[in-house]
Write a protein that holds these residues in place. Structure first.
Motif, short mmCIF file in Angstrom:
data_model
loop_
_atom_site.label_atom_id
_atom_site.label_comp_id
_atom_site.label_asym_id
_atom_site.label_seq_id
_atom_site.Cartn_x
_atom_site.Cartn_y
_atom_site.Cartn_z
N MET A 1 13.02 1.31 -10.89
CA MET A 1 13.17 1.76 -9.53
C MET A 1 11.86 1.57 -8.78
SD MET A 1 14.39 5.51 -8.37
CE MET A 1 14.06 6.07 -6.75
N MET A 2 11.97 1.23 -7.49
CA MET A 2 10.77 1.06 -6.69
C MET A 2 10.16 2.40 -6.36
SD MET A 2 11.45 -1.77 -3.89
CE MET A 2 11.40 -3.47 -4.28
N SER A 3 8.91 2.34 -5.95
CA SER A 3 8.24 3.54 -5.50
C SER A 3 9.06 4.18 -4.39
CB SER A 3 6.86 3.20 -4.97
OG SER A 3 6.11 2.52 -5.95
N GLY A 4 9.14 5.48 -4.38
CA GLY A 4 9.99 6.15 -3.41
C GLY A 4 9.25 6.79 -2.27
N THR A 5 8.00 6.51 -2.07
CA THR A 5 7.23 7.11 -0.99
C THR A 5 7.85 6.73 0.34
OG1 THR A 5 5.26 6.87 -2.33
CG2 THR A 5 4.93 7.31 0.00
N THR A 6 7.94 7.67 1.26
CA THR A 6 8.57 7.39 2.54
C THR A 6 7.57 7.31 3.68
OG1 THR A 6 8.97 9.75 2.86
CG2 THR A 6 10.75 8.46 1.88
N THR A 7 6.31 7.28 3.38
CA THR A 7 5.31 7.21 4.44
C THR A 7 5.25 5.79 4.99
OG1 THR A 7 3.58 6.75 2.84
CG2 THR A 7 3.87 9.03 3.50
N SER A 8 4.91 5.70 6.26
CA SER A 8 4.76 4.40 6.90
C SER A 8 3.32 3.92 6.68
CB SER A 8 5.05 4.52 8.40
OG SER A 8 4.77 3.31 9.05
N HIS A 9 3.17 2.66 6.42
CA HIS A 9 1.85 2.09 6.21
C HIS A 9 1.53 1.19 7.39
CE1 HIS A 9 1.46 3.66 2.14
NE2 HIS A 9 2.76 3.48 2.09
N ARG A 44 -4.46 -16.24 8.38
CA ARG A 44 -4.45 -14.82 8.03
C ARG A 44 -3.12 -14.43 7.36
NH1 ARG A 44 -8.40 -11.91 9.21
NH2 ARG A 44 -7.21 -10.00 9.60
N ILE A 45 -2.74 -15.24 6.40
CA ILE A 45 -1.50 -15.05 5.63
C ILE A 45 -1.87 -15.00 4.15
CG2 ILE A 45 0.71 -16.09 4.97
CD1 ILE A 45 0.66 -17.49 7.76
N VAL A 46 -1.31 -14.01 3.45
CA VAL A 46 -1.53 -13.89 2.01
C VAL A 46 -0.17 -13.80 1.34
CG1 VAL A 46 -2.52 -12.49 0.17
CG2 VAL A 46 -3.72 -12.68 2.35
N ILE A 47 0.04 -14.61 0.31
CA ILE A 47 1.26 -14.52 -0.49
C ILE A 47 0.90 -13.72 -1.74
CG2 ILE A 47 3.04 -15.79 -1.73
CD1 ILE A 47 2.49 -18.10 0.29
N ALA A 48 1.48 -12.53 -1.82
CA ALA A 48 1.15 -11.63 -2.92
C ALA A 48 1.73 -12.15 -4.23
CB ALA A 48 1.70 -10.24 -2.63
N HIS A 49 0.95 -12.05 -5.29
CA HIS A 49 1.52 -12.38 -6.60
C HIS A 49 2.37 -11.21 -7.05
CE1 HIS A 49 -2.47 -10.61 -7.38
NE2 HIS A 49 -1.83 -9.95 -8.32
N ARG A 50 3.27 -11.52 -7.96
CA ARG A 50 4.20 -10.53 -8.48
C ARG A 50 3.89 -10.32 -9.95
NH1 ARG A 50 10.51 -12.14 -8.14
NH2 ARG A 50 9.66 -13.81 -9.39
N TYR A 51 3.89 -9.09 -10.38
CA TYR A 51 3.71 -8.78 -11.79
C TYR A 51 5.10 -8.80 -12.44
CZ TYR A 51 -0.87 -7.25 -10.27
OH TYR A 51 -2.14 -7.20 -9.73
N ILE A 52 5.20 -9.40 -13.63
CA ILE A 52 6.51 -9.54 -14.26
C ILE A 52 6.36 -9.49 -15.78
CG2 ILE A 52 6.36 -12.06 -14.14
CD1 ILE A 52 9.41 -12.08 -13.68
N THR A 53 7.36 -8.94 -16.44
CA THR A 53 7.28 -8.78 -17.90
C THR A 53 7.94 -9.96 -18.63
OG1 THR A 53 9.27 -7.38 -17.86
CG2 THR A 53 7.11 -6.26 -17.86
N ARG A 54 7.56 -11.15 -18.23
CA ARG A 54 7.90 -12.39 -18.94
C ARG A 54 6.82 -13.39 -18.61
NH1 ARG A 54 9.07 -15.98 -15.10
NH2 ARG A 54 10.55 -15.51 -13.45
N GLY A 87 16.92 -7.28 -17.16
CA GLY A 87 16.15 -6.96 -18.36
C GLY A 87 14.65 -7.09 -18.21
N LEU A 88 14.16 -7.34 -17.01
CA LEU A 88 12.72 -7.52 -16.77
C LEU A 88 12.23 -6.51 -15.74
CD1 LEU A 88 12.74 -11.41 -16.46
CD2 LEU A 88 11.98 -10.09 -18.43
N HIS A 89 10.92 -6.26 -15.78
CA HIS A 89 10.28 -5.40 -14.78
C HIS A 89 9.48 -6.30 -13.84
CE1 HIS A 89 11.33 -1.65 -16.76
NE2 HIS A 89 11.07 -2.27 -17.90
N TYR A 90 9.57 -5.99 -12.55
CA TYR A 90 8.86 -6.73 -11.51
C TYR A 90 8.05 -5.73 -10.70
CZ TYR A 90 12.33 -10.40 -12.35
OH TYR A 90 13.13 -11.37 -12.92
#
Length: 193
Positions: A1-9, A44-54, A87-90
């Protein structure tokens, strides 16, 4: 499940979060790689890397972690967003919040299933849905050679099903059935917005 914080960033003027999603085989990684290769030093663009369990594919901006390390980082608050699928975590690292605060345009490779949770944490994000014609998607999935015909059929069925979009979420459809360069140009236009 994703983080559930409801604050605006909030972010500085000109910045923003772009949540790219679409079915497996729609070419999200190819689009993001091609866009990353086009970025200049001052863009001024950044492509975020993704963490993954594979193991990470050479075509994707991912960092492979063991399941134990993934959960350790999640517990330490290192993940801004995280989900479980097939079956994987992202996960997407908390560093994106520093980038957003600097007014950068941040692009992440997300999941349609977890769009609601992402919008809860980042209500102003722009969702970009990458779609392809079913025959193109089937050909791409077969070419990858990762799955059986039954698994491909299941992915194709899922790809054509509608998905829920949160109220007030800006959603842009991006067709990636044809020339990759055209789709990359369209994505660049969306992000430049």
């Amino acid at each position: 499940m994703m983080s559930g914080t409801t604050t605006s960033h909030a972010s500085e003027p000109g910045g923003g979060l772009f949540y790219v999603m679409g079915p497996s085989g729609s070419g999200k990684d190819s689009l993001l790689r091609a866009l990353r290769e086009r970025l200049g030093h001052s863009d001024r663009i950044v492509i975020a890397h993704r963490y993954i369990t594979r193991e990470a594919d050479a075509n994707e901006a991912s960092v492979a972690l063991s399941a134990d390390e993934f959960h350790r980082r999640e517990a330490l608050g290192c993940m801004a967003l995280h989900w479980h699928s097939h079956g994987l975590h992202y996960g997407i690292g908390i560093e994106i919040e520093t980038w957003l605060a600097q007014g950068l345009r941040v692009i992440i490779n997300g999941s349609r299933e977890y769009l609601h949770q992402a919008v809860k944490r980042y209500p102003a994000l722009c969702a970009v849905h990458v779609r392809v014609r079913p025959e193109v998607l089937g050909a791409r999935l077969r070419q990858r050679g990762r799955e059986s015909e039954a698994a491909i059929a299941a992915r194709l069925a899922r790809a054509t099903q509608p998905f829920a979009v949160p109220a007030h979420c800006r959603l842009i459809e991006l067709d990636n059935s044809g020339d990759l360069n055209v789709a990359v140009e369209n994505l660049a236009t969306i992000v430049a917005g």
